[in-house]
Scaffold this motif. Structure first.
Motif, PDB file in Angstrom:
ATOM      1  N   TYR A  87       0.864  -1.181   0.000  1.00 10.37           N
ATOM      2  CA  TYR A  87       0.000   0.000   0.000  1.00 10.37           C
ATOM      3  C   TYR A  87       0.900   1.230   0.000  1.00 10.37           C
ATOM      4  CZ  TYR A  87      -3.279   3.395   2.110  1.00 10.37           C
ATOM      5  OH  TYR A  87      -4.050   4.491   2.396  1.00 10.37           O
ATOM      6  N   VAL A  88       0.865   1.993  -1.093  1.00 13.58           N
ATOM      7  CA  VAL A  88       1.809   3.105  -1.249  1.00 13.58           C
ATOM      8  C   VAL A  88       1.185   4.487  -1.029  1.00 13.58           C
ATOM      9  CG1 VAL A  88       3.341   1.809  -2.757  1.00 13.58           C
ATOM     10  CG2 VAL A  88       1.489   3.134  -3.760  1.00 13.58           C
ATOM     11  N   GLY A  89      -0.112   4.561  -0.909  1.00 13.61           N
ATOM     12  CA  GLY A  89      -0.779   5.847  -0.713  1.00 13.61           C
ATOM     13  C   GLY A  89      -2.162   5.814  -1.312  1.00 13.61           C
ATOM     14  N   ASP A  90      -2.731   6.984  -1.504  1.00 11.98           N
ATOM     15  CA  ASP A  90      -4.095   7.087  -2.012  1.00 11.98           C
ATOM     16  C   ASP A  90      -4.155   7.985  -3.236  1.00 11.98           C
ATOM     17  OD1 ASP A  90      -5.168   5.549   0.087  1.00 11.98           O
ATOM     18  OD2 ASP A  90      -5.321   7.305   1.371  1.00 11.98           O
ATOM     19  N   ALA A  91      -5.031   7.636  -4.156  1.00  8.34           N
ATOM     20  CA  ALA A  91      -5.359   8.504  -5.286  1.00  8.34           C
ATOM     21  C   ALA A  91      -6.637   9.241  -4.921  1.00  8.34           C
ATOM     22  CB  ALA A  91      -5.569   7.691  -6.555  1.00  8.34           C
ATOM     23  N   ILE A  92      -6.645  10.541  -5.164  1.00  3.32           N
ATOM     24  CA  ILE A  92      -7.828  11.357  -4.899  1.00  3.32           C
ATOM     25  C   ILE A  92      -8.305  11.907  -6.242  1.00  3.32           C
ATOM     26  CG2 ILE A  92      -8.777  13.340  -3.682  1.00  3.32           C
ATOM     27  CD1 ILE A  92      -6.339  12.957  -1.717  1.00  3.32           C
ATOM     28  N   VAL A  93      -9.472  11.448  -6.663  1.00  7.99           N
ATOM     29  CA  VAL A  93     -10.043  11.847  -7.951  1.00  7.99           C
ATOM     30  C   VAL A  93     -11.136  12.877  -7.687  1.00  7.99           C
ATOM     31  CG1 VAL A  93     -11.349  11.039  -9.952  1.00  7.99           C
ATOM     32  CG2 VAL A  93      -9.503   9.633  -9.006  1.00  7.99           C
ATOM     33  N   THR A  94     -10.958  14.069  -8.244  1.00  4.03           N
ATOM     34  CA  THR A  94     -11.949  15.134  -8.130  1.00  4.03           C
ATOM     35  C   THR A  94     -12.736  15.166  -9.440  1.00  4.03           C
ATOM     36  OG1 THR A  94     -10.421  16.362  -6.739  1.00  4.03           O
ATOM     37  CG2 THR A  94     -12.270  17.590  -7.648  1.00  4.03           C
TER      38      THR A  94
END
Length: 143
Positions: A87-94
């Motif tokens: 788990y390397v982080g999060d993608a935040i899609v706007t």
């Protein structure tokens, strides 16, 4: 016993957006499960199928959906043992939903980015953005 807060949308939904979503959901049917996960043994709707169906439903209802930004954030979940994956982080899609009269509804979705030996970071990030897009469209249209 804990008290539950009353649900309140983050902002009012413009009438043209609400009417368009109602019309799109009324016209919606199940998406075709045109992909196959042979490892786990199940069929699923591919991103292409979801985009095709969503685009038709939304445009027929006078709406257009756009992804307006993609950001990445440090890991927001607790680490856990997930085998050879990381788990390397999060993608935040706007995103933005626009009606023919110019009214707009915006939102954002955050999904984990999980890399693996056969899925390097950049492919993991792209997959997470694709998943987020599909989840938003399926949620908006009740697919």
């Amino acid at each position: 016993m804990t008290e539950q807060a009353e649900f309140r949308p983050p902002h009012p939904v413009p009438p043209a957006i609400a009417a368009g979503l109602i019309a799109a959901q009324k016209a919606a049917v199940s998406v075709i499960r045109d992909g196959r996960n042979n490892h786990a043994g199940y069929n699923y709707a591919t991103a292409d199928e979801i985009a095709f169906v969503a685009r038709k439903l939304l445009t027929d209802a006078g709406l257009a959906w756009s992804r307006t930004a993609v950001d990445f954030a440090p890991a927001g979940l607790a680490s856990c043992d997930i085998g050879k994956q990381h788990y390397v982080g999060d993608a935040i899609v706007t995103w933005m939903l626009t009606a023919a009269d110019g009214s707009v509804l915006t939102g954002a979705t955050r999904v984990p980015v999980v890399a693996a030996p056969n899925r390097p970071h950049e492919k993991a990030a792209a997959a997470s953005v694709t998943y987020a897009t599909g989840y938003v469209l399926m949620g908006l249209l009740c697919l």
